[in-house]
Design a protein around this motif. Structure first.
Motif, PDB file in Angstrom:
ATOM      1  N   ALA A  95      48.525  40.875 -35.265  1.00 49.69           N
ATOM      2  CA  ALA A  95      48.659  42.298 -34.939  1.00 49.69           C
ATOM      3  C   ALA A  95      47.290  42.980 -34.965  1.00 49.69           C
ATOM      4  O   ALA A  95      46.978  43.805 -34.096  1.00 49.69           O
ATOM      5  CB  ALA A  95      49.624  42.976 -35.921  1.00 49.69           C
ATOM      6  N   GLU A  96      46.472  42.616 -35.962  1.00 49.89           N
ATOM      7  CA  GLU A  96      45.108  43.171 -36.027  1.00 49.89           C
ATOM      8  C   GLU A  96      44.311  42.778 -34.791  1.00 49.89           C
ATOM      9  O   GLU A  96      43.586  43.596 -34.209  1.00 49.89           O
ATOM     10  CB  GLU A  96      44.375  42.638 -37.267  1.00 49.89           C
ATOM     11  N   GLN A 116      49.552  32.190 -44.892  1.00 53.27           N
ATOM     12  CA  GLN A 116      50.510  33.288 -44.782  1.00 53.27           C
ATOM     13  C   GLN A 116      49.805  34.460 -44.129  1.00 53.27           C
ATOM     14  O   GLN A 116      48.588  34.551 -44.167  1.00 53.27           O
ATOM     15  CB  GLN A 116      51.008  33.706 -46.172  1.00 53.27           C
ATOM     16  N   GLY A 117      50.589  35.374 -43.561  1.00 55.40           N
ATOM     17  CA  GLY A 117      49.997  36.575 -43.004  1.00 55.40           C
ATOM     18  C   GLY A 117      49.512  36.415 -41.578  1.00 55.40           C
ATOM     19  O   GLY A 117      48.760  37.256 -41.082  1.00 55.40           O
ATOM     20  N   LYS A 132      56.880  41.749 -41.108  1.00 57.15           N
ATOM     21  CA  LYS A 132      55.548  42.256 -41.456  1.00 57.15           C
ATOM     22  C   LYS A 132      54.729  42.513 -40.193  1.00 57.15           C
ATOM     23  O   LYS A 132      54.045  43.530 -40.082  1.00 57.15           O
ATOM     24  CB  LYS A 132      54.833  41.270 -42.389  1.00 57.15           C
ATOM     25  N   LEU A 177      48.026  49.831 -44.462  1.00 58.31           N
ATOM     26  CA  LEU A 177      49.289  49.146 -44.759  1.00 58.31           C
ATOM     27  C   LEU A 177      49.110  48.210 -45.942  1.00 58.31           C
ATOM     28  O   LEU A 177      48.133  47.475 -46.011  1.00 58.31           O
ATOM     29  CB  LEU A 177      49.737  48.309 -43.551  1.00 58.31           C
ATOM     30  N   MET A 215      52.559  39.861 -50.271  1.00 59.34           N
ATOM     31  CA  MET A 215      51.464  38.977 -49.897  1.00 59.34           C
ATOM     32  C   MET A 215      50.358  38.964 -50.951  1.00 59.34           C
ATOM     33  O   MET A 215      49.456  38.135 -50.904  1.00 59.34           O
ATOM     34  CB  MET A 215      50.828  39.432 -48.577  1.00 59.34           C
ATOM     35  N   ILE A 222      50.400  39.395 -39.379  1.00 52.13           N
ATOM     36  CA  ILE A 222      49.583  40.589 -39.639  1.00 52.13           C
ATOM     37  C   ILE A 222      48.218  40.426 -38.968  1.00 52.13           C
ATOM     38  O   ILE A 222      47.705  41.347 -38.334  1.00 52.13           O
ATOM     39  CB  ILE A 222      49.422  40.808 -41.163  1.00 52.13           C
ATOM     40  N   GLN A 223      47.649  39.214 -39.102  1.00 52.36           N
ATOM     41  CA  GLN A 223      46.353  38.941 -38.465  1.00 52.36           C
ATOM     42  C   GLN A 223      46.463  39.073 -36.946  1.00 52.36           C
ATOM     43  O   GLN A 223      45.590  39.670 -36.302  1.00 52.36           O
ATOM     44  CB  GLN A 223      45.869  37.532 -38.833  1.00 52.36           C
ATOM     45  N   PHE A 248      51.155  45.125 -47.972  1.00 50.61           N
ATOM     46  CA  PHE A 248      52.299  44.211 -47.997  1.00 50.61           C
ATOM     47  C   PHE A 248      52.365  43.615 -49.408  1.00 50.61           C
ATOM     48  O   PHE A 248      51.699  42.619 -49.691  1.00 50.61           O
ATOM     49  CB  PHE A 248      52.146  43.117 -46.941  1.00 50.61           C
ATOM     50  N   ALA A 296      52.573  50.283 -36.749  1.00 55.81           N
ATOM     51  CA  ALA A 296      51.557  51.185 -37.317  1.00 55.81           C
ATOM     52  C   ALA A 296      50.383  51.366 -36.363  1.00 55.81           C
ATOM     53  O   ALA A 296      49.771  52.427 -36.304  1.00 55.81           O
ATOM     54  CB  ALA A 296      51.065  50.623 -38.657  1.00 55.81           C
ATOM     55  N   ALA A 297      50.092  50.313 -35.607  1.00 50.84           N
ATOM     56  CA  ALA A 297      48.982  50.379 -34.652  1.00 50.84           C
ATOM     57  C   ALA A 297      49.415  51.027 -33.335  1.00 50.84           C
ATOM     58  O   ALA A 297      48.615  51.139 -32.404  1.00 50.84           O
ATOM     59  CB  ALA A 297      48.424  48.982 -34.396  1.00 50.84           C
ATOM     60  N   THR A 299      55.972  45.708 -38.623  1.00 49.70           N
ATOM     61  CA  THR A 299      55.429  46.892 -39.306  1.00 49.70           C
ATOM     62  C   THR A 299      53.984  47.142 -38.876  1.00 49.70           C
ATOM     63  O   THR A 299      53.590  48.278 -38.583  1.00 49.70           O
ATOM     64  CB  THR A 299      55.486  46.683 -40.836  1.00 49.70           C
ATOM     65  N   ALA A 300      53.196  46.051 -38.851  1.00 51.51           N
ATOM     66  CA  ALA A 300      51.777  46.181 -38.522  1.00 51.51           C
ATOM     67  C   ALA A 300      51.593  46.651 -37.077  1.00 51.51           C
ATOM     68  O   ALA A 300      50.794  47.551 -36.801  1.00 51.51           O
ATOM     69  CB  ALA A 300      51.064  44.849 -38.752  1.00 51.51           C
ATOM     70  N   LEU A 301      52.335  46.054 -36.149  1.00 55.36           N
ATOM     71  CA  LEU A 301      52.224  46.443 -34.731  1.00 55.36           C
ATOM     72  C   LEU A 301      52.648  47.898 -34.542  1.00 55.36           C
ATOM     73  O   LEU A 301      52.011  48.662 -33.811  1.00 55.36           O
ATOM     74  CB  LEU A 301      53.097  45.526 -33.861  1.00 55.36           C
TER      75      LEU A 301
END
Lengths: 292, 163
Positions: B97-98, B90-91, B116, A90, A95, B94-95, A92, B123-124, B119-121
């Motif tokens: 979700a990882e 920021q992010g 964001k 992915l 970012m 996403i972190q 972004f 995708a996983a 999207t990340a969750l």
């Protein structure tokens, strides 16, 4: 020489000072608006803009057929701009800080340079004054990358002609954009107002910019209001006061009409000429000290 | 700064949690109860203010204090700290979700998820139950097992709204 007109507090008169200095400058000068989040120097200088170039930052684009999900890129990225979730790479784009690290470390050549628009850079002219302005795209969060591109333009000018003078209208505050605007300057003018609020942010700016070792002087705008705390702080820290602009109805009226105050209010011309002399001397003294 | 999956600092607190609160109502709603074997969701994460089933759901996803991960077959819980997200300007989503992907969960219950993180969750392959707030973790799990939580197909917060 690069002269940055900065301040801790917003609304103290950076653009008033920058536009006045530009209009009274006694040599070739380029006016640069580096307050890219809300540029406004053009409102006073009224330049003719003859070119506008989009500015971009490099971001990764992925060829998923080449990606082996090794995570070299996501391990490197400190901003969560590229990550592997499950079996998916992915990206972004918003970012990404554009460091290019992921493209360098990808062992599969799965990443190629793409781009995100940061904003635009406008080139123009106001009489004999060359004018450059950065303007951040609405929604873009990172201003220093755009500022760096604007700074590269005037760094080239100074490198080509060491008599070229640049007057930079900096963004307010003491965070990354403000630091980015002053760090390459030969002289910094800190504009403030003589109030407790003005003093508070003036102190912050002085503390933030002092470590750069760039000569700094104060301009006290709206002098006559408030108290003498800024003057006392300057005396205490040995900060020269290069100019005081009186709190005067004529100045406010000229400003409100979008006029350059040094042009509209005759008694201020001497004030700004003296400021110009002080800035020059400080920058020259530093250059001489560096040469030694 | 932390890479993925360093968020297990809380360790396995190994609680056999609140059998009364969960199993009592679970029996009542047995007809509609979501069985782990039917849904493919065995490990369920709940954003939490603390490690216990009695702690409250933290409505923030990316900036949640941590995650209580419930094994829906054994009802055993573990706690996954979300410290790796807290240090990011920021992010964080996403972190987080990882961190959940590395914890091997199949679904998460929380209050708000931004685009964001969503999207990340997704995708996983992690399903997202949103708008779960003002309840304990145990109550959130009960709401899920009785079918009161549906999975979202879109984020319910703008980016960066949970700072």
């Amino acid at each position: 020489m690069i002269y940055a007109i900065a301040s801790g507090k917003g609304g103290t008169g950076k653009t008033t000072v920058a536009s006045s200095l530009v209009s009274l400058w006694d040599g070739p000068v380029t006016a640069v608006d580096l307050d890219v989040e809300e540029p406004n120097l053009h409102l006073f200088l009224k330049p003719e803009i003859h070119r506008t170039d989009p500015a971009y930052i490099e971001i990764p684009e992925a060829d998923e057929s080449k990606c082996t999900l090794c995570r070299a890129c996501s391990t490197l990225c400190q901003f969560k701009a590229i990550t592997v979730m499950g079996q998916t790479l992915l990206i972004f784009p918003e970012m990404c800080h554009g460091c290019g690290g992921c493209l360098t470390v990808c062992p599969e050549g799965a990443l190629t340079p793409g781009r995100r628009q940061l904003g635009e850079i406008c080139h123009g002219r106001a009489g004999n004054v060359r004018f450059i302005m950065g303007r951040l795209r609405v929604g873009e969060a990172m201003s220093p990358p755009l500022m760096r591109q604007v700074k590269a333009l005037f760094a080239d000018m100074v490198a080509e002609d060491d008599k070229a003078d640049i007057i930079v209208d900096a963004p307010p505050g003491v965070s990354c954009p403000a630091v980015s605007a002053v760090i390459d300057a030969d002289c910094v003018v800190l504009v403030t107002e003589p109030t407790p609020f003005g003093l508070h942010d003036f102190k912050l700016a002085w503390e933030a910019f002092s470590p750069f070792g760039i000569p700094m002087g104060a301009v006290i705008n709206r002098a006559g209001i408030g108290d003498d705390s800024v003057q006392r702080f300057c005396a205490d820290k040995g900060i020269p006061i290069w100019a005081e602009i009186p709190f005067d109805r004529a100045v406010a009226e000229a400003y409100s009409r979008g006029e350059v105050v040094a042009r509209a209010v005759a008694p201020l011309r001497g004030t700004f000429r003296q400021l110009r002399r002080n800035m020059r001397e400080a920058a020259m003294a530093r250059e001489a000290a560096c040469a030694r | 700064m932390g890479g993925g999956g360093r968020g297990m600092g809380g360790g396995n607190r190994g609680m056999t949690a609140q059998p009364d609160a969960v199993s009592g109502t679970a029996q009542a709603g047995q007809a509609r109860q979501r069985a782990a074997t039917d849904t493919g969701i065995r490990k369920l994460a709940v954003t939490s203010e603390g490690p216990a089933m009695t702690d409250r759901v933290d409505p923030r996803f990316g900036r949640a204090a941590g995650f209580v991960v419930v094994d829906l077959e054994t009802m055993e819980t573990t706690y996954v700290d979300n410290g790796a997200s807290q240090v990011l300007a920021q992010g964080a989503g996403i972190q987080a979700a990882e961190t959940l992907a590395n914890a091997g969960v199949q679904a998460v219950l929380t209050g708000y998820v931004g685009p964001k993180a969503f999207t990340a969750l997704t995708a996983a392959g992690i399903r997202i139950g949103q708008d779960v707030e003002n309840v304990s973790v145990a109550e959130a799990v009960r709401l899920y097992t009785t079918g009161a939580v549906s999975f979202a197909d879109a984020p319910n917060k703008p980016a960066g709204a949970n700072k």
